[in-house]
Design a protein around this motif. Structure first.
Motif, PDB file in Angstrom:
ATOM      1  N   SER A  84       8.568   2.230  -0.951  1.00 15.82           N
ATOM      2  CA  SER A  84       8.109   2.385   0.433  1.00 15.82           C
ATOM      3  C   SER A  84       6.598   2.547   0.484  1.00 15.82           C
ATOM      4  CB  SER A  84       8.776   3.594   1.096  1.00 15.82           C
ATOM      5  OG  SER A  84       9.819   3.192   1.943  1.00 15.82           O
ATOM      6  N   LEU A  85       6.051   3.289  -0.484  1.00 14.35           N
ATOM      7  CA  LEU A  85       4.594   3.441  -0.556  1.00 14.35           C
ATOM      8  C   LEU A  85       3.936   2.092  -0.819  1.00 14.35           C
ATOM      9  CD1 LEU A  85       1.990   5.075  -0.724  1.00 14.35           C
ATOM     10  CD2 LEU A  85       2.516   5.544  -3.136  1.00 14.35           C
ATOM     11  N   ALA A  86       4.503   1.318  -1.730  1.00 14.76           N
ATOM     12  CA  ALA A  86       3.961  -0.017  -2.019  1.00 14.76           C
ATOM     13  C   ALA A  86       4.017  -0.897  -0.777  1.00 14.76           C
ATOM     14  CB  ALA A  86       4.736  -0.662  -3.167  1.00 14.76           C
ATOM     15  N   MET A  87       5.093  -0.758   0.012  1.00 16.88           N
ATOM     16  CA  MET A  87       5.225  -1.555   1.235  1.00 16.88           C
ATOM     17  C   MET A  87       4.168  -1.168   2.253  1.00 16.88           C
ATOM     18  SD  MET A  87       7.252  -4.022   2.258  1.00 16.88           S
ATOM     19  CE  MET A  87       6.186  -4.979   3.339  1.00 16.88           C
ATOM     20  N   VAL A  88       3.896   0.123   2.373  1.00 19.59           N
ATOM     21  CA  VAL A  88       2.836   0.594   3.289  1.00 19.59           C
ATOM     22  C   VAL A  88       1.499  -0.019   2.891  1.00 19.59           C
ATOM     23  CG1 VAL A  88       1.480   2.602   3.980  1.00 19.59           C
ATOM     24  CG2 VAL A  88       3.965   2.743   3.934  1.00 19.59           C
TER      25      VAL A  88
END
Length: 209
Positions: A84-88
């Motif tokens: 999710s952090l990578a997606m942000v």
């Protein structure tokens, strides 16, 4: 009636970026997707209630405490949260017109999603060999339906991200594709949030009671 014009292009974002707002001021794709997420949330809630009702329906020796490897599942959960952090970061890079960086973050997100699915496949295989199948007990039916349905959503998300990478393989995922990346990000965050709930209720609760 409010009048909506085309979004102005900004040199910093490398070209025109046209939004399609509704009367609420929200892009119609985002509004439609929020409605989709709401309906999926209700469906997951129903599956979770079904699991809570039937989680005690198992034979001795093949229940949650006998099968669950909380350490392994914690690692897979951490991987999904980091995705999710990578997606942000991918969405942020696309909005800043950092097309190649956005490609890299979206690729990393997809790879983390595949890693999570690998953990889940290993877990399901282990449970099956231990005697828990979809039809072996009410607990098995409820567990595999709930977590398998979530796994299917993660798989759809991975395919979606790979599709974005395919269409951005030449020019990258720049500002002109930022809305597409953002909508994909909304979906990815949704499946992550759902897993946090499932991990807490299905796995953690069994070991704190």
């Amino acid at each position: 009636m409010a009048h909506y014009g085309h979004a102005k292009s900004s040199p910093a974002h490398g070209g025109a970026h046209h939004a399609h707002p509704t009367n609420t001021g929200i892009d119609n794709r985002k509004l439609g997707f929020w409605l989709f997420i709401s309906s999926e949330s209700i469906f997951f809630a129903c599956l979770l209630v079904g699991y809570l009702v039937y989680r005690g329906g198992y034979d001795p020796g093949i229940g949650p405490r006998d099968l669950f490897n909380i350490e392994l599942t914690t690692v897979s959960t951490f991987v999904l949260l980091m995705s999710s952090l990578a997606m942000v970061l991918g969405v942020n890079a696309a909005q800043r017109n950092q097309a190649r960086q956005a490609m890299g973050w979206v690729l990393l997100t997809a790879l983390m999603g595949l890693t999570f699915l690998s953990f889940q496949a290993y877990e399901f295989t282990h449970f099956y060999h231990a005697g828990l199948s979809l039809s072996s007990s009410l607990f098995g039916t409820a567990f595999y339906t709930l977590t398998g349905f979530h796994g299917a959503h993660v798989a759809v998300g991975v395919i979606w991200l790979l599709t974005l990478l395919f269409y951005g393989r030449r020019g990258g995922l720049g500002a002109d594709k930022a809305d597409d990346v953002e909508v994909a990000g909304l979906y990815w965050h949704f499946v992550d949030i759902v897993w946090i709930v499932l991990f807490t209720v299905v796995y953690l609760v069994e070991f704190v009671q």
